[in-house]
Design a protein around this motif. Structure first.
Motif: not given
Length: 336
Positions: A271-284, A286-290
């Protein structure tokens, strides 16, 4: 010499002493048997049921044939689940169906050490002989090299919502399983069940293995500081033959101790496992492939683990990618 009958009662707990026989058939179709080697085997039949705690498995100790179905739903059993291995290792056949659901602490099905036969006399949802769903930490099934191949007399397989279980491992099981049953087509005709009979509704390519160690492609990821305050990430864009298959990218980050090595997102039995915080990034974006941006709302002077992976419409093994986990420490001089 004697007559070889081959009869074996199955609904009783019976100790049998079968003999390895060398038989030849006469022209009158009489079996003439010669005793070669004598051995002792125990066949024990037991009723089916549900295992909701490790201790429930004790009633199946020594059982080799289950009359009915067997369901495992062990929601909270931290440890190595040694009782399951001890009590279920002798099961060779389940006459109904096998169902494994909501078992957060199961990492595999290796406790079915001897299972070779699922009869499918009764089916889950009137369709499935092997039903595996919503097992957060299941990473494997069993050792395909040493485990005997499985036979299913009637019914199909169902695998959904097993986020650590790679699609390739499920495919291995499909490839090595013998299906003897038939299913009814929409036009009323009967069709033999094969591995190809299973579709996305039976075995998902998207919600099995999406958080497991299943990625064959990698993303370049680096993290640095801009203006000495805000950590800035930079990661590479991922390309597939069909760009529609990549929905977006998801960032994962969480606090870690100075000497801690993080693992990819996994919900622990503890029960004490730490959770990851997430943040979604739109695939559009990207600038010059990054992709590049800042990380905000972090605790000052704290070590973090960080990685990024794709969110895809199909199997992550073919059309997905994930970065290595990188570590950084926030600056002490300013709230982030």
């Amino acid at each position: 010499m004697g007559l070889c009958t081959g009869f074996l009662p199955r609904n009783t707990r019976t100790k049998i002493s079968p003999m390895l026989l060398m038989c030849s058939v006469s022209i009158f179709l009489l079996l003439v048997c010669q005793t070669a080697v004598a051995s002792t085997t125990t066949i024990t039949t037991c009723g089916g049921g549900i295992i909701q705690a490790e201790s429930d498995s004790e009633s199946y100790y020594g059982c080799t044939v289950i009359l009915g179905h067997l369901e495992i739903a062990v929601s909270n059993a931290p440890g190595n689940l040694s009782l399951l291995h001890k009590n279920l290792k002798d099961i060779v056949e389940v006459e109904g169906y096998v169902k494994v659901v909501r078992s957060q602490c199961l990492s595999d099905l290796s406790f079915f050490k001897s299972l070779t036969h699922i009869g499918g006399r009764t089916l889950d949802s009137e369709k499935y002989a092997l039903y595996v769903m919503d097992n957060e930490n299941m990473e494997d099934l069993w050792d395909m090299e040493t485990h005997p191949n499985l036979t299913i007399d009637n019914g199909m397989m169902f695998f959904q919502q097993n986020p650590q279980l790679c699609a390739s491992k499920i495919q291995q099981l499909l490839d090595t399983t013998r299906f003897n049953g038939e299913r009814k087509q929409k036009n009323g005709t009967m069709e033999k069940i094969t591995k190809s009979s299973h579709d996305e509704f039976d075995i998902s390519k998207t919600n099995n293995g999406q958080f497991g160690d299943c990625f064959n492609n990698s993303l370049f990821l680096q993290l640095f500081y801009d203006m000495d305050y805000y950590p800035t990430y930079n990661f590479s864009e991922f390309h597939t033959n069909d760009e529609r298959l990549v929905i977006s990218y998801v960032l994962y980050y969480r606090q870690v101790q100075d000497n801690e090595t993080a693992t990819y997102r996994k919900r622990s039995c503890q029960t004490d496992e730490k959770e990851w915080t997430t943040n979604e990034i739109d695939k559009g974006e990207a600038v010059d492939g990054f992709f590049s941006s800042f990380l905000f709302r972090l605790t000052p002077f704290t070590r973090y683990a960080f990685y990024v992976q794709t969110l895809t419409l199909t199997t992550v093994e073919r059309d997905g990618a994930r970065s290595a986990i990188v570590y950084f420490k926030t600056k002490p001089s300013r709230n982030l």
